[in-house]
Design a protein around this motif. Structure first.
Motif, PDB file in Angstrom:
ATOM      1  N   VAL A  67       6.361  -6.647  -1.336  1.00  0.00           N
ATOM      2  CA  VAL A  67       6.387  -5.205  -1.551  1.00  0.00           C
ATOM      3  C   VAL A  67       6.437  -4.522  -0.193  1.00  0.00           C
ATOM      4  O   VAL A  67       5.685  -4.866   0.722  1.00  0.00           O
ATOM      5  CB  VAL A  67       5.159  -4.739  -2.356  1.00  0.00           C
ATOM      6  N   LYS A  68       7.360  -3.603  -0.031  1.00  0.00           N
ATOM      7  CA  LYS A  68       7.551  -2.890   1.237  1.00  0.00           C
ATOM      8  C   LYS A  68       7.584  -1.391   0.961  1.00  0.00           C
ATOM      9  O   LYS A  68       7.544  -0.942  -0.181  1.00  0.00           O
ATOM     10  CB  LYS A  68       8.870  -3.312   1.898  1.00  0.00           C
TER      11      LYS A  68
ATOM     12  N   GLU B   2       0.105  -0.852   4.064  1.00  0.00           N
ATOM     13  CA  GLU B   2      -1.199  -1.099   4.663  1.00  0.00           C
ATOM     14  C   GLU B   2      -2.162  -1.589   3.586  1.00  0.00           C
ATOM     15  O   GLU B   2      -3.119  -0.911   3.197  1.00  0.00           O
ATOM     16  CB  GLU B   2      -1.716   0.168   5.329  1.00  0.00           C
ATOM     17  N   LEU B   3      -1.887  -2.802   3.086  1.00  0.00           N
ATOM     18  CA  LEU B   3      -2.718  -3.427   2.067  1.00  0.00           C
ATOM     19  C   LEU B   3      -3.047  -4.849   2.504  1.00  0.00           C
ATOM     20  O   LEU B   3      -2.287  -5.475   3.249  1.00  0.00           O
ATOM     21  CB  LEU B   3      -1.991  -3.469   0.719  1.00  0.00           C
ATOM     22  N   SER B   4      -4.157  -5.344   2.019  1.00  0.00           N
ATOM     23  CA  SER B   4      -4.525  -6.729   2.312  1.00  0.00           C
ATOM     24  C   SER B   4      -3.530  -7.663   1.638  1.00  0.00           C
ATOM     25  O   SER B   4      -2.832  -7.294   0.692  1.00  0.00           O
ATOM     26  CB  SER B   4      -5.945  -7.016   1.829  1.00  0.00           C
ATOM     27  N   ALA B   5      -3.475  -8.903   2.125  1.00  0.00           N
ATOM     28  CA  ALA B   5      -2.558  -9.883   1.550  1.00  0.00           C
ATOM     29  C   ALA B   5      -2.862 -10.111   0.072  1.00  0.00           C
ATOM     30  O   ALA B   5      -1.952 -10.239  -0.757  1.00  0.00           O
ATOM     31  CB  ALA B   5      -2.659 -11.194   2.326  1.00  0.00           C
ATOM     32  N   ALA B   6      -4.147 -10.128  -0.284  1.00  0.00           N
ATOM     33  CA  ALA B   6      -4.530 -10.341  -1.669  1.00  0.00           C
ATOM     34  C   ALA B   6      -4.074  -9.179  -2.545  1.00  0.00           C
ATOM     35  O   ALA B   6      -3.572  -9.369  -3.669  1.00  0.00           O
ATOM     36  CB  ALA B   6      -6.044 -10.514  -1.776  1.00  0.00           C
TER      37      ALA B   6
ATOM     38  N   VAL C 148       8.896   6.125   0.313  1.00  0.00           N
ATOM     39  CA  VAL C 148       9.267   5.666  -1.006  1.00  0.00           C
ATOM     40  C   VAL C 148       9.000   4.180  -1.087  1.00  0.00           C
ATOM     41  O   VAL C 148       9.529   3.421  -0.284  1.00  0.00           O
ATOM     42  CB  VAL C 148      10.769   5.947  -1.325  1.00  0.00           C
ATOM     43  N   SER C 149       8.166   3.746  -2.015  1.00  0.00           N
ATOM     44  CA  SER C 149       7.845   2.335  -2.141  1.00  0.00           C
ATOM     45  C   SER C 149       8.998   1.599  -2.832  1.00  0.00           C
ATOM     46  O   SER C 149       9.676   2.168  -3.688  1.00  0.00           O
ATOM     47  CB  SER C 149       6.564   2.146  -2.942  1.00  0.00           C
TER      48      SER C 149
END
Length: 234
Positions: A222-223, A198-202, A232-233
């Motif tokens: 990145v998932k 849940e992050l912006s594209a930038a 777990v990233s």
């Protein structure tokens, strides 16, 4: 953690310092100001006493009469600075650190109330059929007492924890510093679901660029993985 508090009562201002755990203000009757002031003053004096004990009771010398393979070893600690123990594997460095971790009784306010129980002798010197550690003896001299304290094991380790000096102490070993990925011990098949962060594209692009530079690999996205144990990233 030491906090500071102030209370106005009968034209007097109390600037008090107390340790977390003594703060019972929320549980007191708000209309009984005299009772509140008395409790705060008691907490203040008790906490200052605890802090003074912690400051004075420093180890200045440790004499290992017999502990594992250590015999007739004396280590003196300077009043200030950092002491480094260096030597070959198996020479006894960890034994020294394990023993020092058991010298103090955990600090009532900063450790026990937070679930940090400090160290017991049996945490590091586990009794087993081949060795119950009987006859072990370590002599510790503190800065506030010229008479050393002997820690020894016959039927049980002495002195008992309740009679030891109180000070915040915690053993930090390699396992405490190990990255989570190194501590993973999954040995059976498992499944997980992949989803977007849940992050912006930038922000995702910035994260990918940073990871690529740090790890010297070219990442494109990145998932995050979701398993029963949590996220777990990747």
């Amino acid at each position: 953690m030491v906090q500071e508090a102030g209370l106005q009562h009968r034209d007097r201002e109390f600037d008090l310092i107390y340790v977390n755990g003594d703060n019972n203000l929320e549980n007191l009757r708000r209309d009984d100001e005299t009772w509140k002031v008395r409790l705060i003053e008691e907490a203040f004096h008790s906490s200052c006493s605890q802090l003074r004990v912690s400051e004075m009771s420093k180890i200045v010398k440790a004499e290992f009469i017999k502990l594992k393979r250590l015999k007739d070893l004396t280590i003196e600690f300077p009043e200030k600075g950092v002491v480094a123990l260096m030597g070959e594997n198996g020479i006894g460095k960890s034994t020294v650190l394990h023993a020092l971790a058991c010298v103090y009784r955990p600090h009532t306010h900063t450790q026990v109330n937070r679930g940090d129980q400090g160290s017991w002798w049996t945490d590091w010197f586990v009794p087993h059929t081949g060795n119950f550690w009987d006859g072990s003896s370590v002599r510790i001299q503190f800065s506030d007492n010229v008479n050393p304290t002997v820690y020894s094991k016959d039927d049980r380790w002495q002195p008992r924890r309740m009679y030891r000096k109180e000070r915040y102490n915690r053993f930090i070993g390699l396992q405490n510093c190990m990255p989570h990925i190194e501590a993973e011990s999954q040995k059976t098949r498992f499944e997980y679901a992949i989803s977007d962060l849940e992050l912006s594209a930038a922000k995702q692009a910035e994260l990918v660029q940073a990871a690529s530079g740090i790890l010297n690999r070219q990442y494109v996205a990145v998932k995050q993985e979701a398993r029963e144990q949590g996220f777990v990233s990747s």
